[in-house]
Design an enzyme around this catalytic site. Structure first.
Site, short mmCIF file in Angstrom:
data_model
loop_
_atom_site.label_atom_id
_atom_site.label_comp_id
_atom_site.label_asym_id
_atom_site.label_seq_id
_atom_site.Cartn_x
_atom_site.Cartn_y
_atom_site.Cartn_z
N GLY A 10 44.41 39.32 38.28
CA GLY A 10 45.66 40.04 38.49
C GLY A 10 46.76 39.16 39.08
O GLY A 10 47.92 39.30 38.73
N ASN A 11 46.37 38.22 39.93
CA ASN A 11 47.36 37.42 40.63
C ASN A 11 48.18 36.53 39.71
O ASN A 11 49.34 36.24 39.99
CB ASN A 11 46.66 36.56 41.67
CG ASN A 11 47.64 35.79 42.52
OD1 ASN A 11 48.47 36.37 43.17
ND2 ASN A 11 47.55 34.49 42.47
N LYS A 128 35.36 53.46 40.26
CA LYS A 128 36.47 52.51 40.28
C LYS A 128 37.79 53.23 40.55
O LYS A 128 38.24 54.03 39.73
CB LYS A 128 36.49 51.80 38.93
CG LYS A 128 37.62 50.83 38.74
CD LYS A 128 37.37 49.51 39.41
CE LYS A 128 38.60 48.64 39.29
NZ LYS A 128 38.59 47.52 40.22
N LYS A 218 36.72 43.36 34.28
CA LYS A 218 37.21 42.31 33.39
C LYS A 218 36.37 41.03 33.49
O LYS A 218 36.27 40.27 32.54
CB LYS A 218 38.68 42.01 33.64
CG LYS A 218 38.97 41.24 34.91
CD LYS A 218 39.68 39.93 34.60
CE LYS A 218 39.66 38.93 35.74
NZ LYS A 218 39.51 39.29 37.09
N LYS A 280 32.56 38.53 39.86
CA LYS A 280 32.84 37.22 39.25
C LYS A 280 31.58 36.36 39.26
O LYS A 280 31.23 35.73 38.25
CB LYS A 280 33.95 36.48 40.03
CG LYS A 280 35.27 37.21 39.97
CD LYS A 280 36.35 36.42 40.68
CE LYS A 280 37.50 37.33 41.08
NZ LYS A 280 37.99 38.24 40.05
P1 ADP Z 1 41.15 39.30 40.56
O1 ADP Z 1 42.38 40.10 40.33
O2 ADP Z 1 41.36 37.85 40.30
O3 ADP Z 1 39.93 39.85 39.91
P2 ADP Z 1 39.95 40.17 43.10
O4 ADP Z 1 40.79 40.67 44.23
O5 ADP Z 1 39.15 41.15 42.33
O6 ADP Z 1 40.94 39.33 42.16
O7 ADP Z 1 38.97 39.04 43.66
C1 ADP Z 1 39.45 37.94 44.42
C2 ADP Z 1 39.32 38.25 45.92
O8 ADP Z 1 37.94 38.25 46.30
C3 ADP Z 1 39.90 37.21 46.84
O9 ADP Z 1 41.29 37.39 47.02
C4 ADP Z 1 39.13 37.47 48.14
O10 ADP Z 1 39.89 38.26 49.02
C5 ADP Z 1 37.92 38.29 47.72
N1 ADP Z 1 36.61 37.79 48.16
C6 ADP Z 1 35.59 38.61 48.55
N2 ADP Z 1 34.52 37.90 48.91
C7 ADP Z 1 34.85 36.58 48.75
C8 ADP Z 1 34.13 35.37 48.97
N3 ADP Z 1 32.87 35.36 49.41
N4 ADP Z 1 34.76 34.21 48.68
C9 ADP Z 1 36.05 34.20 48.24
N5 ADP Z 1 36.78 35.34 48.03
C10 ADP Z 1 36.19 36.51 48.27
MG MG Z 2 39.04 41.77 40.33
#
Ligand code: ADP
Ligand code: MG
Length: 317
Positions: A10-11, A128, A218, A280
């Site tokens: 998303g970022n 979700k 995703k 992820k």
């Molecule tokens: P995207 O939109 O890229 O899917 P998400 O918000 O779903 O982004 O996932 C990324 C976020 O995961 C990071 O901004 C962070 O806050 C969070 N996060 C949770 N656990 C961890 C971890 N162990 N290491 C790094 N980031 C983490």
């Molecule tokens: Mg995400």
């Protein structure tokens, strides 16, 4: 097939704290296309996937505000709309970046459907959250009027709609895109596929597909797409430079080169956030188990270096 699937979070598409205007989206995308063009210049097959959380949230709100004049569209249709707008955004911004690097490749958006199983347990356990926060009285009306499942979020003090998030089983347009990439002109195309995890559809007894009210993770969908195309590398791009253990706590440690076994252990120990970093890592492990060679988690500024083995969290099969 050699090749790289880049899954944009998303970022890359949405600036936190912004108003969500189209100009902002273009500006944000411009920050990402330089490195994508740099990767495209390598000449390997390149496929792009992306999230759609903020965009689908905006469409839900548009639908809601316009409901008295224009009947709201179901979630699968909104998913298709976000694939269209984000695919168009990537086409618009990546194309000039390719030209600047003299890379003779074209971007192609494929409206993608992802098959899910009608028996997926997620359909009886929606989990979700989507769309905005509602006060309790409005939440009650929505539950009754549309049959929405609603969940209270104590931290934000409001109710949100929750929808099922079933597992992706098959990417329906996969055969067509694989055929294109394997053809003699394959390397001149950069397909944008499975946006937002793909439009969730179930297979009917007559073999056709029908959209359902759900969203697909995703990252898990990107992993499936990468396996169906048989690309070597899955790169998940988010807003942090990699995965960390003890994230946000004392002793936080960012993972660089890590083994599959070690990563799987951390996942089991709950080191990665449930709806964020967890999927992820799970997606990457599924990719490697399914024959993938290399899995990378990183952010836009580090992406090219991560693919050279100099940044990000990296796992090799
Ligand atoms: P995207 O939109 O890229 O899917 P998400 O918000 O779903 O982004 O996932 C990324 C976020 O995961 C990071 O901004 C962070 O806050 C969070 N996060 C949770 N656990 C961890 C971890 N162990 N290491 C790094 N980031 C983490
Ligand atoms: Mg995400």
């Amino acid at each position: 097939m050699a090749g790289i699937l880049v899954a944009l979070g998303g970022n890359a598409l949405h600036r936190a704290g912004g108003r969500g205007s189209w100009d902002e989206a273009r500006g944000q995308m411009r920050l990402a296309v330089g490195v994508l063009a740099e990767i495209a210049a390598l000449g390997e097959p390149l496929v792009i996937s992306h999230g759609n959380g903020p965009q689908v949230g905006a469409l839900l709100r548009q639908n809601e505000l316009a409901a008295r004049e224009i009947p709201p569209r179901p979630m699968d249709v909104l998913g298709a709309e976000t694939q269209g707008q984000i695919g168009y955004l990537i086409q618009t911004e990546l194309t000039p970046a390719l030209r600047r690097r003299r890379v003779d490749r074209s971007v192609l958006t494929v409206i993608s459907r992802t098959e899910v199983s009608a028996d997926d347990p997620a359909f009886s356990h929606p989990s979700k959250p989507v769309g905005r926060y509602y006060p309790e009285d409005e939440a009650r009306v929505l539950r009754k009027q549309y049959g929405w499942a609603m969940q209270y979020d104590g931290a934000r003090g409001g109710w949100r709609r929750i929808v099922p998030s079933p597992r992706p089983v098959r990417w329906i347009e996969g055969t067509a895109v694989r055929t294109l990439l394997e053809s003699s002109v394959g390397s001149s195309w950069i397909p944008v596929v499975a946006g937002g995890g793909g439009i969730p559809v179930v297979r009917k007894p007559d073999g056709t597909y029908e959209g359902v009210e759900a969203v697909i993770d995703k990252d898990l969908a990107a992993s499936l797409v990468a396996r169906e195309l048989g690309v070597h590398t899955l790169a998940i791009v988010t807003d942090v430079p990699g995965a960390a253990i003890s994230f946000g706590k004392r002793g936080e440690r960012w993972l660089t080169e890590v083994s599959r076994r070690e990563l799987a252990d951390y996942l089991k120990r709950g080191e990665f956030g449930d709806g964020s970093m967890g999927p992820k890592v799970a997606a990457g492990l599924e990719f490697l188990d399914g024959g993938g060679h290399r899995f990378v988690i990183t952010d836009i500024p580090s992406l090219a270096r991560a693919l050279r083995g100099e940044a990000g969290t990296r796992v090799e099969a």
